[in-house]
Design a protein around this motif. Structure first.
Motif, PDB file in Angstrom:
ATOM      1  N   GLY A  20      -1.025  -6.237  -6.996  1.00 44.31           N
ATOM      2  CA  GLY A  20      -0.906  -6.403  -5.509  1.00 44.31           C
ATOM      3  C   GLY A  20      -0.626  -5.098  -5.148  1.00 44.31           C
ATOM      4  N   VAL A  21      -0.760  -3.835  -5.795  1.00 46.14           N
ATOM      5  CA  VAL A  21      -0.428  -2.569  -5.158  1.00 46.14           C
ATOM      6  C   VAL A  21      -1.755  -1.646  -5.145  1.00 46.14           C
ATOM      7  N   GLU A  22      -1.739  -1.196  -3.928  1.00 43.16           N
ATOM      8  CA  GLU A  22      -3.017  -0.301  -3.532  1.00 43.16           C
ATOM      9  C   GLU A  22      -2.354   1.223  -3.303  1.00 43.16           C
ATOM     10  N   VAL A  23      -3.085   2.190  -4.112  1.00 37.78           N
ATOM     11  CA  VAL A  23      -2.440   3.687  -3.764  1.00 37.78           C
ATOM     12  C   VAL A  23      -3.807   4.399  -2.983  1.00 37.78           C
ATOM     13  N   LEU A  24      -3.256   4.867  -1.907  1.00 35.39           N
ATOM     14  CA  LEU A  24      -4.406   5.671  -1.163  1.00 35.39           C
ATOM     15  C   LEU A  24      -4.175   7.181  -1.034  1.00 35.39           C
ATOM     16  N   TRP A  25      -4.902   7.721  -1.533  1.00 36.96           N
ATOM     17  CA  TRP A  25      -4.764   9.450  -1.325  1.00 36.96           C
ATOM     18  C   TRP A  25      -5.310   9.875   0.098  1.00 36.96           C
ATOM     19  N   GLN A  26      -4.522  10.071   1.138  1.00 35.70           N
ATOM     20  CA  GLN A  26      -5.105  10.007   2.395  1.00 35.70           C
ATOM     21  C   GLN A  26      -4.035  10.561   3.349  1.00 35.70           C
ATOM     22  N   ARG A  27      -4.345  10.996   4.471  1.00 36.94           N
ATOM     23  CA  ARG A  27      -3.585  11.331   5.649  1.00 36.94           C
ATOM     24  C   ARG A  27      -3.297  10.158   6.408  1.00 36.94           C
ATOM     25  N   ALA A  28      -1.992   9.985   6.870  1.00 36.80           N
ATOM     26  CA  ALA A  28      -1.930   8.724   7.849  1.00 36.80           C
ATOM     27  C   ALA A  28      -2.878   9.007   8.909  1.00 36.80           C
ATOM     28  N   LEU A  53      -1.761  10.620  -7.606  1.00 38.36           N
ATOM     29  CA  LEU A  53      -1.958  10.436  -8.920  1.00 38.36           C
ATOM     30  C   LEU A  53      -0.855   9.838  -9.872  1.00 38.36           C
ATOM     31  N   PHE A  54       0.272  10.446  -9.593  1.00 34.98           N
ATOM     32  CA  PHE A  54       1.459   9.929 -10.190  1.00 34.98           C
ATOM     33  C   PHE A  54       1.885   8.480  -9.792  1.00 34.98           C
ATOM     34  N   LEU A  55       1.576   8.072  -8.702  1.00 37.62           N
ATOM     35  CA  LEU A  55       1.886   6.668  -8.363  1.00 37.62           C
ATOM     36  C   LEU A  55       0.733   5.620  -8.691  1.00 37.62           C
ATOM     37  N   LYS A  56      -0.610   6.238  -8.929  1.00 36.21           N
ATOM     38  CA  LYS A  56      -1.338   5.392  -9.791  1.00 36.21           C
ATOM     39  C   LYS A  56      -1.142   5.235 -11.045  1.00 36.21           C
ATOM     40  N   SER A  57      -0.617   6.079 -11.900  1.00 40.47           N
ATOM     41  CA  SER A  57      -0.085   5.842 -13.070  1.00 40.47           C
ATOM     42  C   SER A  57       1.369   4.923 -13.055  1.00 40.47           C
ATOM     43  N   LEU A  58       2.191   5.114 -12.284  1.00 39.97           N
ATOM     44  CA  LEU A  58       3.151   4.588 -12.154  1.00 39.97           C
ATOM     45  C   LEU A  58       2.856   3.125 -12.176  1.00 39.97           C
ATOM     46  N   VAL A  59       2.156   2.670 -11.203  1.00 42.61           N
ATOM     47  CA  VAL A  59       1.758   1.334 -10.725  1.00 42.61           C
ATOM     48  C   VAL A  59       1.244   0.499 -12.114  1.00 42.61           C
ATOM     49  N   SER A  60       0.535   1.397 -12.876  1.00 38.78           N
ATOM     50  CA  SER A  60      -0.073   0.854 -13.964  1.00 38.78           C
ATOM     51  C   SER A  60       0.933   0.606 -14.998  1.00 38.78           C
ATOM     52  N   GLU A  61       1.981   1.544 -15.249  1.00 41.57           N
ATOM     53  CA  GLU A  61       2.875   1.559 -16.361  1.00 41.57           C
ATOM     54  C   GLU A  61       3.654   0.503 -16.087  1.00 41.57           C
ATOM     55  N   LEU A  62       4.166   0.082 -14.874  1.00 41.54           N
ATOM     56  CA  LEU A  62       5.306  -0.784 -14.306  1.00 41.54           C
ATOM     57  C   LEU A  62       4.446  -2.347 -14.242  1.00 41.54           C
ATOM     58  N   THR A  85       0.899  -1.123   0.024  1.00 41.23           N
ATOM     59  CA  THR A  85      -0.011  -0.071  -0.004  1.00 41.23           C
ATOM     60  C   THR A  85       0.871   1.201  -0.132  1.00 41.23           C
ATOM     61  N   LEU A  86       0.634   2.074  -0.831  1.00 41.49           N
ATOM     62  CA  LEU A  86       1.332   3.395  -1.037  1.00 41.49           C
ATOM     63  C   LEU A  86       0.361   4.397  -0.537  1.00 41.49           C
ATOM     64  N   LEU A  87       0.860   5.113   0.590  1.00 40.65           N
ATOM     65  CA  LEU A  87      -0.125   6.330   1.374  1.00 40.65           C
ATOM     66  C   LEU A  87       0.638   7.564   1.122  1.00 40.65           C
ATOM     67  N   GLU A  88      -0.167   8.551   0.246  1.00 41.73           N
ATOM     68  CA  GLU A  88       0.162   9.596   0.156  1.00 41.73           C
ATOM     69  C   GLU A  88      -0.829  10.807   0.126  1.00 41.73           C
ATOM     70  N   SER A  89      -0.570  11.882   0.914  1.00 41.95           N
ATOM     71  CA  SER A  89      -1.590  12.837   1.211  1.00 41.95           C
ATOM     72  C   SER A  89      -1.645  13.949   0.290  1.00 41.95           C
ATOM     73  N   SER A  90      -0.599  14.115  -0.957  1.00 40.20           N
ATOM     74  CA  SER A  90      -0.825  15.161  -2.035  1.00 40.20           C
ATOM     75  C   SER A  90      -1.445  14.147  -3.042  1.00 40.20           C
ATOM     76  N   ARG A  91      -2.649  14.885  -3.458  1.00 33.43           N
ATOM     77  CA  ARG A  91      -3.252  14.427  -4.560  1.00 33.43           C
ATOM     78  C   ARG A  91      -2.452  14.173  -6.122  1.00 33.43           C
ATOM     79  N   LYS A  92      -1.852  15.328  -6.308  1.00 33.03           N
ATOM     80  CA  LYS A  92      -0.590  15.105  -7.546  1.00 33.03           C
ATOM     81  C   LYS A  92       0.109  14.120  -7.383  1.00 33.03           C
TER      82      LYS A  92
END
Length: 230
Positions: A113-121, A100-109, A90-97
């Protein structure tokens, strides 16, 4: 690229090398200001290899669910996933920008089994379905150790491990974190120093074990751990 990794004690197969080459290309070409480092060699050393130094000190076969807090451009979580594809990450990131990059990265690579969450810890740590659900939490260049403990330990299973990537001021951070460790039921198990020979860089990995359940009042509201550290 494979030679640079091998000089630092990290072996890649052809598929892994190709994923890192694509990763580098995506970092160089993204219109977002994802990383301040623009030199390809420095990205390899300071981001890819730095992230993977943990793999020299930890047996990843003992872990299934991994959370990367404040993942940014995917470090250290994505490099670790590339060489240990069995991990549920799980990749947790509070910055929307950045999310979004992480979601694109996971798709491109093509990482399964990878989850991207736009959220604060702080919010994730209070979500019943995520609280105390991870075997391993990793964090790199995110916050001081006492802040990081409050963000991370509520999300770890009892017996789980937090690994914090730290620099030169570690001794002071450990001293300041004694109260947080006691309140949150964490224990520093060991500290491992590592070297990146190619750029003459030294770093530290702090291994913290969660000994018992975290009191329900932690983490506090978003922003409070940073404003009023334990």
């Amino acid at each position: 690229m494979r030679k640079l990794f091998e000089e630092e004690g990290i072996r890649l197969d052809e598929n892994q090398e190709n994923k890192f080459k694509k990763y580098l290309k995506l970092l160089m070409e993204t219109p977002f200001n994802i990383t301040s480092i623009k030199s390809p060699d420095l990205i390899i050393y300071r981001h890819f290899i730095d992230s993977l130094k943990l793999a020299l000190f930890l047996d990843f076969s003992s872990f299934e669910t991994v959370l990367d807090i404040g993942s940014g451009a995917g470090f250290p979580g994505v490099p670790l996933k590339i060489i240990h594809p069995q991990l549920k990450l799980t990749l947790l990131e509070s910055s929307r920008k950045k999310a979004l990059f992480l979601k694109s990265l996971v798709s491109e690579l093509e990482l399964a089994g990878v989850e991207v969450l736009w959220q604060r810890a702080e919010d994730l740590g209070r979500a019943s379905e995520k609280r105390e659900s991870y075997d391993l939490v990793v964090a790199r260049a995110l916050a001081s150790l006492r802040v990081l403990l409050e963000l991370s330990l509520p999300l770890l299973k009892i017996g789980g491990i937090l690994v914090a990537y730290k620099g030169k001021k570690l001794k002071k951070e450990i001293e300041e974190a004694k109260k947080a460790l006691k309140l949150l039921n964490g224990t520093i198990e060991r500290v491992e120093e590592y070297i990146i020979k190619g750029i003459d860089f030294k770093g530290n990995l702090v291994f913290i074990k969660k000994e018992a359940s975290t009191p329900s009042k932690f983490p506090r509201r978003p922003g409070i751990p940073f404003k009023r550290p334990l």
